[in-house]
Design a protein around this motif. Structure first.
Motif, PDB file in Angstrom:
ATOM      1  N   VAL A 129     -24.509  -6.354  31.031  1.00  0.00           N
ATOM      2  CA  VAL A 129     -24.257  -5.923  32.405  1.00  0.00           C
ATOM      3  C   VAL A 129     -24.423  -4.417  32.549  1.00  0.00           C
ATOM      4  N   ILE A 130     -23.851  -3.650  31.620  1.00  0.00           N
ATOM      5  CA  ILE A 130     -23.847  -2.191  31.767  1.00  0.00           C
ATOM      6  C   ILE A 130     -24.995  -1.517  31.028  1.00  0.00           C
ATOM      7  N   GLY A 131     -25.785  -2.292  30.295  1.00  0.00           N
ATOM      8  CA  GLY A 131     -26.925  -1.721  29.589  1.00  0.00           C
ATOM      9  C   GLY A 131     -26.557  -0.873  28.396  1.00  0.00           C
ATOM     10  N   ARG A 132     -25.516  -1.285  27.663  1.00  0.00           N
ATOM     11  CA  ARG A 132     -25.085  -0.594  26.456  1.00  0.00           C
ATOM     12  C   ARG A 132     -25.037  -1.592  25.300  1.00  0.00           C
ATOM     13  N   SER A 133     -24.949  -1.078  24.090  1.00  0.00           N
ATOM     14  CA  SER A 133     -24.808  -1.961  22.940  1.00  0.00           C
ATOM     15  C   SER A 133     -23.414  -2.583  22.952  1.00  0.00           C
ATOM     16  N   GLU A 134     -23.246  -3.663  22.224  1.00  0.00           N
ATOM     17  CA  GLU A 134     -21.936  -4.299  22.183  1.00  0.00           C
ATOM     18  C   GLU A 134     -20.898  -3.375  21.557  1.00  0.00           C
ATOM     19  N   GLU A 135     -21.287  -2.632  20.527  1.00  0.00           N
ATOM     20  CA  GLU A 135     -20.346  -1.716  19.888  1.00  0.00           C
ATOM     21  C   GLU A 135     -19.922  -0.608  20.848  1.00  0.00           C
ATOM     22  N   ALA A 136     -20.884  -0.067  21.601  1.00  0.00           N
ATOM     23  CA  ALA A 136     -20.557   0.974  22.577  1.00  0.00           C
ATOM     24  C   ALA A 136     -19.650   0.414  23.670  1.00  0.00           C
ATOM     25  N   THR A 137     -19.885  -0.832  24.048  1.00  0.00           N
ATOM     26  CA  THR A 137     -19.052  -1.483  25.061  1.00  0.00           C
ATOM     27  C   THR A 137     -17.629  -1.649  24.560  1.00  0.00           C
ATOM     28  N   ARG A 138     -17.472  -2.038  23.309  1.00  0.00           N
ATOM     29  CA  ARG A 138     -16.139  -2.168  22.725  1.00  0.00           C
ATOM     30  C   ARG A 138     -15.409  -0.820  22.697  1.00  0.00           C
ATOM     31  N   GLN A 139     -16.151   0.236  22.408  1.00  0.00           N
ATOM     32  CA  GLN A 139     -15.539   1.567  22.390  1.00  0.00           C
ATOM     33  C   GLN A 139     -15.078   1.974  23.787  1.00  0.00           C
ATOM     34  N   LEU A 140     -15.893   1.669  24.796  1.00  0.00           N
ATOM     35  CA  LEU A 140     -15.501   1.957  26.176  1.00  0.00           C
ATOM     36  C   LEU A 140     -14.235   1.184  26.540  1.00  0.00           C
ATOM     37  N   ALA A 141     -14.187  -0.086  26.131  1.00  0.00           N
ATOM     38  CA  ALA A 141     -13.018  -0.921  26.423  1.00  0.00           C
ATOM     39  C   ALA A 141     -11.770  -0.378  25.739  1.00  0.00           C
ATOM     40  N   ARG A 142     -11.925   0.064  24.497  1.00  0.00           N
ATOM     41  CA  ARG A 142     -10.789   0.588  23.745  1.00  0.00           C
ATOM     42  C   ARG A 142     -10.256   1.857  24.408  1.00  0.00           C
ATOM     43  N   ARG A 143     -11.157   2.751  24.800  1.00  0.00           N
ATOM     44  CA  ARG A 143     -10.723   3.982  25.475  1.00  0.00           C
ATOM     45  C   ARG A 143     -10.020   3.667  26.789  1.00  0.00           C
ATOM     46  N   ALA A 144     -10.576   2.719  27.522  1.00  0.00           N
ATOM     47  CA  ALA A 144      -9.979   2.362  28.808  1.00  0.00           C
ATOM     48  C   ALA A 144      -8.589   1.771  28.616  1.00  0.00           C
ATOM     49  N   ARG A 145      -8.435   0.854  27.662  1.00  0.00           N
ATOM     50  CA  ARG A 145      -7.126   0.241  27.410  1.00  0.00           C
ATOM     51  C   ARG A 145      -6.099   1.281  26.982  1.00  0.00           C
ATOM     52  N   ASP A 146      -6.507   2.172  26.083  1.00  0.00           N
ATOM     53  CA  ASP A 146      -5.588   3.214  25.613  1.00  0.00           C
ATOM     54  C   ASP A 146      -5.151   4.104  26.771  1.00  0.00           C
ATOM     55  N   HIS A 147      -6.099   4.439  27.632  1.00  0.00           N
ATOM     56  CA  HIS A 147      -5.800   5.307  28.764  1.00  0.00           C
ATOM     57  C   HIS A 147      -4.827   4.623  29.720  1.00  0.00           C
TER      58      HIS A 147
END
Length: 302
Positions: free
Chosen positions: A136-154
């Motif tokens: 959907v966002i045009g990123r790798s799965e690993e990059a997507t997981r990192q975005l999710a982790r940052r968002a959850r932590d925030h």
């Protein structure tokens, strides 16, 4: 199913995704309408998974719109709060997804980047797998997981989870509203946490503080002052309401949780939403921008 029928069957989902990403029901409707225009031009039978296709289109449109909106909001008069809604985009999702659209969480989501917000919404609210979100966002799965982790932590940092059941939150909201209406400063401050804040959104159209108020006394003094007759009249005049109108107040469901709504002749003019932690109100959100109050419904004034 026809092209229209397929789209309409997914419209509640698409509205839900767009609203959570954008924080604006009006913008969400525009995004979904644009998605419909794109979908209507796709030859019938050429898309194997319409749900995935439509979620992708809506998510990308919402991300693009949010990026533009973030720039526009820099010139917004005062603080910007999400647009409140009385009903969730789909009544059937209330029990399952109500937490993901609560007003306090929507406020925290405003502090995420557009990509972080989209990933958080798609995974946490709609349980899409990371592999699908990555497409959907045009990123790798690993990059997507990192975005999710940052968002959850925030989100966890800004909004720790202290579960307060809905009936208790409703009772606290009713007590808080009653104290405000009675001008009971001690009653208000007694319910507020020591680090309590109040964020108001008047959009430059309604009389509301332009900056965040910090501390129980400042918040309490403002809330007691707004009940004074002269200030009520000034406020009604600022939002274009009849200054002689009889006001009604009720605690109703807004964004899946209890909130106090003040109406003039049945037209909502002010919203108070509380963020409750344990037995104290930590954040008060005051919505007075008339442009954002149109999605709220109240009981029939008659």
């Amino acid at each position: 199913m026809t092209t229209t029928e397929v789209f309409e069957s997914h419209r509640p989902l698409l509205n839900g995704v767009a609203y959570r990403v954008l924080g604006s029901a009006a913008d969400a409707e525009d995004v979904v309408q644009e998605a419909w225009l794109r979908w209507s031009g796709v030859p019938v039978g050429t898309v194997d998974n319409p749900r995935a296709y439509l979620v992708t289109v809506v998510s990308r449109l919402a991300i693009d719109r949010l990026r533009k909106a973030s720039t526009q909001r820099e010139s917004y008069v005062g603080e910007w709060l999400p647009e409140p809604v009385s009903d969730l985009p789909d009544a059937a999702e209330r029990a399952e997804l109500a937490d993901s659209v609560e007003f306090a969480l929507m406020v925290v989501l405003e502090t995420l980047s557009p990509l972080e917000r989209a990933v958080f919404v798609l995974h946490e609210a709609f349980q899409l797998p990371y592999a699908e979100i990555a497409e959907v966002i045009g990123r790798s799965e690993e990059a997507t997981r990192q975005l999710a982790r940052r968002a959850r932590d925030h989100v966890r940092e800004r909004r720790p989870r202290f579960e307060v059941d809905r009936p208790k939150r409703r009772r606290m909201t009713e007590r808080f509203l009653r104290a405000c209406l009675e001008g009971d400063l001690d009653g208000i401050t007694g319910m507020l946490a020591e680090d309590a804040t109040m964020v108001s959104d008047g959009g430059g159209k309604a009389r509301a503080p332009l900056r965040v108020l910090h501390g129980p006394r400042k918040v309490g003094r403002f809330l007691t002052s707004v009940t004074e007759k002269r200030n009520v009249t000034r406020f009604l005049r600022s939002v274009g309401a009849d200054t002689m109108a009889e006001l009604s107040m009720e605690v109703t469901e807004v964004n899946g949780g209890p909130a106090a709504v003040v109406s003039a002749r049945g037209v909502p003019v002010l919203l108070l939403a509380l963020d409750v932690f344990e037995d104290r109100v930590r954040h008060v959100y005051l919505m007075a921008n008339p442009d954002k109050m149109s999605r709220l419904r109240t009981a029939d004034p008659s």
